[in-house]
Design an enzyme around this catalytic site. Structure first.
Site, PDB file in Angstrom:
ATOM      1  N   CYS A   8       0.818  -1.232   0.000  1.00  0.00           N
ATOM      2  CA  CYS A   8       0.000   0.000   0.000  1.00  0.00           C
ATOM      3  C   CYS A   8       0.846   1.274   0.000  1.00  0.00           C
ATOM      4  CB  CYS A   8      -0.949  -0.004   1.185  1.00  0.00           C
ATOM      5  SG  CYS A   8      -1.988  -1.468   1.220  1.00  0.00           S
TER       6      CYS A   8
ATOM      7  N   HIS B 284      -3.213   6.951   3.195  1.00  0.00           N
ATOM      8  CA  HIS B 284      -3.655   5.672   2.629  1.00  0.00           C
ATOM      9  C   HIS B 284      -5.035   5.355   3.212  1.00  0.00           C
ATOM     10  CE1 HIS B 284      -3.997   1.669   1.356  1.00  0.00           C
ATOM     11  NE2 HIS B 284      -3.696   1.110   2.515  1.00  0.00           N
TER      12      HIS B 284
ATOM     13  N   ASN C 122     -10.054  -0.255   0.783  1.00  0.00           N
ATOM     14  CA  ASN C 122      -8.596  -0.162   0.633  1.00  0.00           C
ATOM     15  C   ASN C 122      -8.206  -0.700  -0.748  1.00  0.00           C
ATOM     16  OD1 ASN C 122      -5.837  -0.597   0.732  1.00  0.00           O
ATOM     17  ND2 ASN C 122      -5.850  -1.491   2.777  1.00  0.00           N
TER      18      ASN C 122
END
Ligand code: COA
Length: 330
Positions: free
Chosen positions: A116, A257, A287
């Site tokens: 990520c 994020h 996500n």
């Protein structure tokens, strides 16, 4: 020669059409819309079509970023695709995207796996390669089809993830004081086991046994990852601010994020910033790993959340555990 800075010339994003709501998920696993919203802030996520691969989404986002930058593919001499869900283990998805977009054969093209944090890692590498003078214009893409590595029977993970892609065109500017001001990257390698796909690599090649165990899917220790995510993102944000002699309240917008709204709220609290200083779209996408920050960056620009002259702080963490932050003045 006057100092030149690396700048983001354009952004673009793509999200697949299909929306999977929390209600839809509650028909797959024992969960509820209330539980998912309370624990993660997620309402829905996008899921790519069966015949839509990571490169397809990357190409859409890349085209949009090029158009936004007023650039054409033939100008790109560096193409980085950050992803943990490449079309194939080999070759690099970047080469597939290169061909589809018409990026010249002289361009350096490679994939990057920092989970990520991949987009921030990619941005930093692009800036360094452009800064060296050996490359002139880069396309940095974060693209993921996480639905292909999620265990749809595991209620502890399947609620969190979605598919999508985001991209930026990076170039050089002679204008002083703008662009990518700095980055801070790192990794806590002792925590690789907290978030991983155990099989499918050289340690445990895919086999009927590994498939029966579900080891080709994401395995995560959610609580431990949560705590480290807050600590690492706070640290990455503080470090970069300190390096540049800035206070948190000098940041116009933080683009974190998008993993979990509670993680974002905790970081806001630790940095003593109001939550509305943070860009949030985790409610709509979940996500999307390396695509999360470039999708948010594109939306933030399109909705006027980023103002000329202001500072934007990008901050991420991911499997590895990797982490990173970047400061940009527009
Ligand atoms: C996954 C996550 C949302 C779970 O939230 P949590 O508050 O830690 O919840 P827990 O895992 O402790 O589970 C609490 C309870 O809810 C249950 N539960 C877990 N998932 C559930 C779901 N989808 N629906 C309903 N109940 C669920 C658990 O079984 C547990 O029940 P128990 O207390 O009877 O054992 C959270 O840990 C998280 O977001 N972690 C970070 C993950 C992340 O960001 N990963 C990506 C990194 S890039």
């Amino acid at each position: 020669m006057p100092a030149r800075s690396t700048v983001i010339l354009g952004t673009g994003a793509y999200a697949p059409e299909r929306v999977l709501t929390n209600h839809d998920l509650s028909r797959l696993v024992d969960t509820s819309d209330e539980w998912i919203r309370a624990r993660s802030g997620i309402r829905e996520r996008r899921i790519a079509a069966a015949d839509e691969a990571t490169s397809d989404m990357a190409v859409h986002a890349g085209r949009r970023a090029l158009a936004d930058a007023g650039a054409v593919a033939s100008e790109i001499d560096l193409l980085i695709v950050a992803t943990v869900t490449p079309d194939h283990p080999m070759p690099a998805t970047a080469c597939i995207v290169q061909h589809r977009l018409g990026v010249p054969t002289q361009a350096a093209c490679f994939d990057l796996n920092a989970a990520c944090s991949g987009f921030i890692y990619g941005l930093d590498i692009a800036c360094a390669m452009l800064g060296s003078g050996r490359h002139k214009k880069a396309l940095v893409i974060g693209a993921e089809k996480l639905s292909s590595i999620v265990d749809w029977k595991d209620r502890g993970t399947c609620l969190l993830f979605g598919d999508g892609a985001g991209a930026v065109v990076v170039g050089m500017s002679a204008k002083p004081g703008i662009g990518l001001i700095g980055t801070r990257l790192g990794a806590l390698g002792e925590n690789t086991g907290l978030l991983q796909i155990p099989a499918g690599g050289s340690r445990t090649p895919t086999s009927p046994k590994s498939i029966a165990r579900g080891d080709h899917f994401i395995k995560m220790k959610g609580k431990e990852v949560f705590k480290l995510a807050v600590r690492l993102m706070e640290e990455a944000a503080r470090d970069i601010l300190e390096q540049h002699g800035l206070a948190a309240n000098q940041i116009g917008l933080v683009i974190p994020h998008q993993a979990n709204l509670r993680i974002i709220e905790a970081i806001a609290q630790y940095l003593e910033l109001p939550v509305d200083r943070f860009f949030v779209n985790v409610d709509r996408y979940g996500n999307t790993s390396s695509a999360s920050i470039p999708i948010a960056l594109d939306e933030a620009r399109l909705t006027g959340r980023i103002k000329p002259g202001e500072l934007t702080l990008l901050v991420a963490f991911g499997a590895g555990l990797t982490y990173g932050s970047a400061l940009i003045r527009w």
